[in-house]
Enzyme design. Structure first.
Site, short mmCIF file in Angstrom:
data_model
loop_
_atom_site.label_atom_id
_atom_site.label_comp_id
_atom_site.label_asym_id
_atom_site.label_seq_id
_atom_site.Cartn_x
_atom_site.Cartn_y
_atom_site.Cartn_z
CB CYS A 141 -0.80 -0.03 1.15
SG CYS A 141 -1.94 1.43 1.31
CB CYS A 144 -0.74 2.45 4.04
SG CYS A 144 -2.31 1.94 3.28
CG ASP A 145 2.98 1.19 4.52
OD1 ASP A 145 2.68 1.94 5.52
OD2 ASP A 145 2.87 -0.02 4.18
#
Length: 315
Positions: A141, A144-145
């Protein structure tokens, strides 16, 4: 089995942000929810070391700690959280009907409402080095990261729209993004391919596969292989983003609930209602667009409210 059937108002299947949020709202509405966590308590987020984009954590947190916080909050209002797996379902198609489930192939439960929060599982390549470094530089992701790799070099593995989106997102943050495409063409839409090709700090390597992720505790680089020439090459990167898709955890409901051709449960309009009365779906099991903790939590709230209104209309 049938001698000790447990009868409940609300059963929540799954324990990620959607499940715990549904539990908080359902418990506060005096629905006395019982949650079965599944084998991965806390869901996908527990594989994420740092979470910086969830509201309410100004200094960030990690996925496991956040799920522990949500579990405690759900339990504070009376949710009973149980470790176990729903293995069989017999869902009613009648308004006010009772839904029957079997847990761990032995325990029978009859529920007036069910909220499905079983999520989706990111697909990985299956390399030992990849699996070992999930959370240490390997991610599924970018949204997300990606922030943690600001100004660094990363690779994206994949050839579809998801890979193209991840690559262009990361290009705004990272120094260089290398995209590994297994074939000699991308499957992404033409529009997404144009975006990739026009972005200066994205390089696409065709006929190229990930052979190994290099690093002990964190990613130091990757070894790639040209599947035509068999030539191998090491690239120094700090992040590896696998973008080859997700598999919704919906096998239990095949032939029972409406789902798309991939397996995501279909909900009606802006609600969390499935095609069966009293059965609701929240989180990544029905969302293939956003797949974020905060959006999953939002649909968990919606599902609990939908379930409460459904029960209220029966009185």
């Amino acid at each position: 089995m049938s001698e000790n059937i447990e009868k409940i108002k609300c059963l929540i299947i799954g324990s990620g942000p959607a499940g715990y949020t549904a539990a908080i709202y359902a418990a506060r509405a005096d629905m006395k929810p019982i949650m079965y966590t599944g084998m991965q308590m806390g869901g996908q987020l527990t594989t994420t070391t740092e979470v910086d984009n969830y509201p309410g954590y100004p200094n960030g947190t990690d996925g496991t700690a956040m799920m522990t916080d949500l579990q405690k909050q759900a339990e504070r209002f009376g949710t009973e959280v149980r470790f176990g797996m729903v293995t069989k379902v017999d869902l009613s198609d009648k308004v006010g009907g009772i839904h029957k489930v079997v847990v761990d192939e032995t325990k029978e439960i009859e529920a007036e409402t069910i909220i499905i929060c079983t999520g989706a599982t990111a697909k990985y390549l299956g390399l030992e080095s990849e699996q070992r470094l999930i959370g240490g530089g390997v991610s599924a992701c970018a949204t997300c990261d990606g922030f943690f790799y600001k100004g660094q070099d990363v690779i994206v593995v994949g050839a579809g729209d998801t890979a193209a989106e991840e690559a262009t997102y990361l290009a705004n943050i990272c120094n260089k993004v290398t995209v590994l495409v297994r074939k000699d063409y991308m499957r992404a839409s033409k529009a997404m391919q144009h975006r990739v090709n026009k972005t200066e700090n994205i390089e696409v390597l065709y006929n190229t596969e990930l052979d190994e992720v290099i690093g002990d505790n964190v990613v130091d680089g990757v070894r790639i292989v040209n599947n035509q020439t068999k030539e191998k090459q090491d690239i120094a990167v700090t992040g590896v983003f696998i973008a080859i898709g997700h598999k919704p955890n919906s096998d239990l409901f095949k032939g029972i609930l409406d789902m798309d051709d991939v397996g995501y449960l279909i909900t009606k309009g802006k609600s969390t209602k499935t095609n069966l009365p009293g059965v609701f779906a929240a989180g990544d099991i029905q969302d293939k667009e956003y797949r974020q903790a905060v959006t999953a939590a939002g649909t968990g709230c919606m599902a609990a409210l939908d379930a409460e209104r459904y029960l209220g209309a029966l009185e």
